[in-house]
Design an enzyme around this catalytic site. Structure first.
Site, PDB file in Angstrom:
ATOM      1  N   ARG A 120      47.416  -4.170  28.185  1.00 51.58           N
ATOM      2  CA  ARG A 120      48.781  -4.320  27.703  1.00 51.58           C
ATOM      3  C   ARG A 120      48.805  -5.297  26.531  1.00 51.58           C
ATOM      4  O   ARG A 120      47.850  -6.063  26.341  1.00 51.58           O
ATOM      5  CB  ARG A 120      49.698  -4.811  28.830  1.00 51.58           C
ATOM      6  CG  ARG A 120      49.750  -3.867  30.007  1.00 51.58           C
ATOM      7  CD  ARG A 120      50.668  -4.382  31.099  1.00 51.58           C
ATOM      8  NE  ARG A 120      52.070  -4.386  30.691  1.00 51.58           N
ATOM      9  CZ  ARG A 120      52.871  -3.323  30.756  1.00 51.58           C
ATOM     10  NH1 ARG A 120      52.414  -2.160  31.205  1.00 51.58           N
ATOM     11  NH2 ARG A 120      54.139  -3.413  30.377  1.00 51.58           N
ATOM     12  N   THR A 146      44.346   0.986  29.280  1.00 51.77           N
ATOM     13  CA  THR A 146      43.432   0.155  28.478  1.00 51.77           C
ATOM     14  C   THR A 146      44.027  -1.222  28.195  1.00 51.77           C
ATOM     15  O   THR A 146      43.692  -1.862  27.196  1.00 51.77           O
ATOM     16  CB  THR A 146      43.108   0.866  27.151  1.00 51.77           C
ATOM     17  OG1 THR A 146      44.319   1.273  26.511  1.00 51.77           O
ATOM     18  CG2 THR A 146      42.258   2.101  27.416  1.00 51.77           C
ATOM     19  N   ILE A 193      45.111  -2.095  36.408  1.00 50.14           N
ATOM     20  CA  ILE A 193      46.150  -1.064  36.456  1.00 50.14           C
ATOM     21  C   ILE A 193      45.549   0.317  36.681  1.00 50.14           C
ATOM     22  O   ILE A 193      46.040   1.104  37.506  1.00 50.14           O
ATOM     23  CB  ILE A 193      46.981  -1.086  35.161  1.00 50.14           C
ATOM     24  CG1 ILE A 193      47.742  -2.411  35.050  1.00 50.14           C
ATOM     25  CG2 ILE A 193      47.959   0.078  35.117  1.00 50.14           C
ATOM     26  CD1 ILE A 193      48.461  -2.603  33.732  1.00 50.14           C
ATOM     27  N   VAL A 235      35.882   6.411  24.568  1.00 54.31           N
ATOM     28  CA  VAL A 235      36.796   7.547  24.420  1.00 54.31           C
ATOM     29  C   VAL A 235      37.087   7.773  22.939  1.00 54.31           C
ATOM     30  O   VAL A 235      37.443   6.833  22.211  1.00 54.31           O
ATOM     31  CB  VAL A 235      38.105   7.300  25.197  1.00 54.31           C
ATOM     32  CG1 VAL A 235      39.136   8.375  24.866  1.00 54.31           C
ATOM     33  CG2 VAL A 235      37.828   7.254  26.697  1.00 54.31           C
ATOM     34  N   GLU A 279      35.236   4.347  31.524  1.00 60.44           N
ATOM     35  CA  GLU A 279      35.285   2.944  31.124  1.00 60.44           C
ATOM     36  C   GLU A 279      34.295   2.654  30.012  1.00 60.44           C
ATOM     37  O   GLU A 279      33.142   3.086  30.067  1.00 60.44           O
ATOM     38  CB  GLU A 279      35.001   2.050  32.333  1.00 60.44           C
ATOM     39  CG  GLU A 279      34.723   0.593  32.025  1.00 60.44           C
ATOM     40  CD  GLU A 279      35.876  -0.118  31.313  1.00 60.44           C
ATOM     41  OE1 GLU A 279      35.592  -0.926  30.397  1.00 60.44           O
ATOM     42  OE2 GLU A 279      37.043   0.135  31.661  1.00 60.44           O
ATOM     43  N   ALA A 289      38.856   0.998  33.409  1.00 62.25           N
ATOM     44  CA  ALA A 289      38.598   0.619  34.803  1.00 62.25           C
ATOM     45  C   ALA A 289      39.042  -0.811  35.066  1.00 62.25           C
ATOM     46  O   ALA A 289      38.341  -1.590  35.711  1.00 62.25           O
ATOM     47  CB  ALA A 289      37.113   0.784  35.126  1.00 62.25           C
ATOM     48  N   GLY A 290      40.222  -1.143  34.555  1.00 59.60           N
ATOM     49  CA  GLY A 290      40.799  -2.452  34.836  1.00 59.60           C
ATOM     50  C   GLY A 290      41.717  -2.384  36.041  1.00 59.60           C
ATOM     51  O   GLY A 290      41.727  -1.408  36.796  1.00 59.60           O
ATOM     52  N   HIS A 314      43.206 -17.070  66.608  1.00 54.36           N
ATOM     53  CA  HIS A 314      42.346 -15.930  66.923  1.00 54.36           C
ATOM     54  C   HIS A 314      43.139 -14.925  67.760  1.00 54.36           C
ATOM     55  O   HIS A 314      43.837 -15.312  68.687  1.00 54.36           O
ATOM     56  CB  HIS A 314      41.117 -16.395  67.702  1.00 54.36           C
ATOM     57  CG  HIS A 314      40.261 -15.258  68.194  1.00 54.36           C
ATOM     58  ND1 HIS A 314      39.372 -14.609  67.367  1.00 54.36           N
ATOM     59  CD2 HIS A 314      40.171 -14.656  69.409  1.00 54.36           C
ATOM     60  CE1 HIS A 314      38.758 -13.664  68.062  1.00 54.36           C
ATOM     61  NE2 HIS A 314      39.235 -13.670  69.311  1.00 54.36           N
TER      62      HIS A 314
END
Length: 394
Positions: free
Chosen positions: A142, A140, A53, A106, A72, A50-51, A314
């Protein structure tokens, strides 16, 4: 080909990292590279990680109709980000249909009949579970891409994490060889590598470059976008650094409301004593663009009040940045007090002025006294509570 040069800069980038027991074939079990080359939209997609990417690509496929589940290892998404942003971001993605399984380790993946099965264990009770999906995205993180470059043969120092080790001027331990970007320590961001590349070139040219790593923004390109720069509240608490926070919801921004983009907020963190901006975190429309106003302010050492007192057009999204800065320095209460005092002054002038009278409205001394007393009664308690909360001298 063989090339000879006096100066060599290694900017070889990074490659996707995987997990033990997860075999990537870039067809059913894919990395970010394979996820951009799928032949069709999967009906079900499991994202491991859950990063940034994983959430970017997961949200894309969710909007395209895929049933997306994110698994995650940690107990929260986007580790290292501001806690308020994390909660709001997860809630927003869940509204878009993305499901989360947090605190799950996992164990591996298997493929049968073009279907993938992901097995995982929940860390809280060590129970084992499985998910089936048409596609599994391994996101996960790089790792530096340095293999096959001949660095080891030259004796270039490499860290345990595979990063090329450099000094503050991006020089390796071998004269004439430099390294930048994902290949060295630091956030793996294209704009960070770009700044380092310019710094190396300037250094070789005899100049005195500097990259301010405290003002490198990070952006998550989801919908809505998420952007941040500088310190988080948790980091400042860990440092024991006294700070104050200003926060403004996009629901109060005219442009956002008109465009049905009112979800999210701008949060600015400033030093409690000096008011210098220490960090900012945004979730909402155009967050990736809005963050740069704060980056420029931080680069110049600006105070939150500098932003708060800068006129913004505005209606624009950028007004939310100004409003957050205003709340940081508590100008809202000051403006209320100014308005109240102005009203008192007007009431006094209307009665005690130079004989001006209105035929339709009669102002007498009782009305004037009543107006003044009412305003003071309404505003004084609010100001006192505000002053005590923010340690202001009364």
């Amino acid at each position: 080909d063989v090339h000879e040069a006096k100066h060599i800069i290694v900017a070889s980038g990074s490659e996707p990292a995987s997990l033990k027991g997860v075999d990537v074939d870039e067809k059913t079990v894919v990395t970010s590279t394979g996820a951009l080359e799928l032949g069709k939209i999967p009906k079900t997609l499991v994202v491991i990680g859950a990063g940034v990417i994983g959430l970017e690509l997961g949200s894309v496929y969710a909007r395209l109709g895929a049933d997306v589940t994110v698994v995650e290892f940690l107990d929260a998404i986007t580790p290292g980000m501001d806690a308020d942003i994390v909660r709001a971001f997860k809630r927003t993605l869940e509204k878009q249909g993305i499901k989360f399984i947090l605190g799950a380790a996992v164990q591996g993946t298997t493929i049968k009949n073009n279907k993938a099965t992901v097995t995982y264990k929940l860390r809280k009770d060590d129970s084992e579970h499985a998910l089936q999906a048409d596609t599994v995205l391994v996101a996960t993180g790089r790792k530096p891409f340095t293999k096959g470059l001949g660095l080891e043969e030259l004796g270039v120092a490499i860290s345990e994490r595979g990063q090329i080790q450099t000094d503050d001027h991006y020089r390796t331990n071998i004269a004439g060889i430099y390294a930048i970007g994902d290949a060295i320590d630091g956030p793996m961001l294209a704009h960070k590598a770009e700044d380092e590349g310019m710094a190396v070139a300037e250094g070789i040219a005899g100049q005195h470059p500097h990259v301010n790593y405290g003002v490198i923004p990070g952006v998550i390109y989801t919908h809505p976008e998420v952007a941040s720069v500088g310190k988080t509240e948790d980091a400042l608490k860990a440092e024991g650094h006294a700070y104050k926070v200003g926060k403004f919801n996009f629901m109060g921004n005219a442009r956002a409301k008109a465009n049905f983009a009112g979800d999210g907020f701008v949060k600015i963190i400033a030093d409690k004593e000096t008011d210098r901006i220490l960090g900012a975190h945004i979730i909402g429309p155009m967050a990736g663009d809005l963050i740069h106003e704060i980056c420029v302010a931080m680069e110049f050492g600006a105070a939150a009040e500098d932003l708060a007192r800068t006129c913004h057009a505005h209606p624009t999204y950028s007004e939310a940045v100004r409003e957050a800065a205003t709340k940081t320095v508590a100008l809202v209460m000051r403006y209320d007090l100014i308005i109240s005092m102005a009203a008192v002054g007007v009431a006094g002038l209307l009665y005690w002025g130079s004989g001006i009278r209105f035929s339709l409205i009669v102002f007498d001394s009782n009305w004037a006294v009543f107006s003044i007393v009412t305003l003071l009664v309404m505003e004084t308690p609010l100001f006192i509570r505000f002053a005590k909360k923010h340690d202001l001298d009364l």
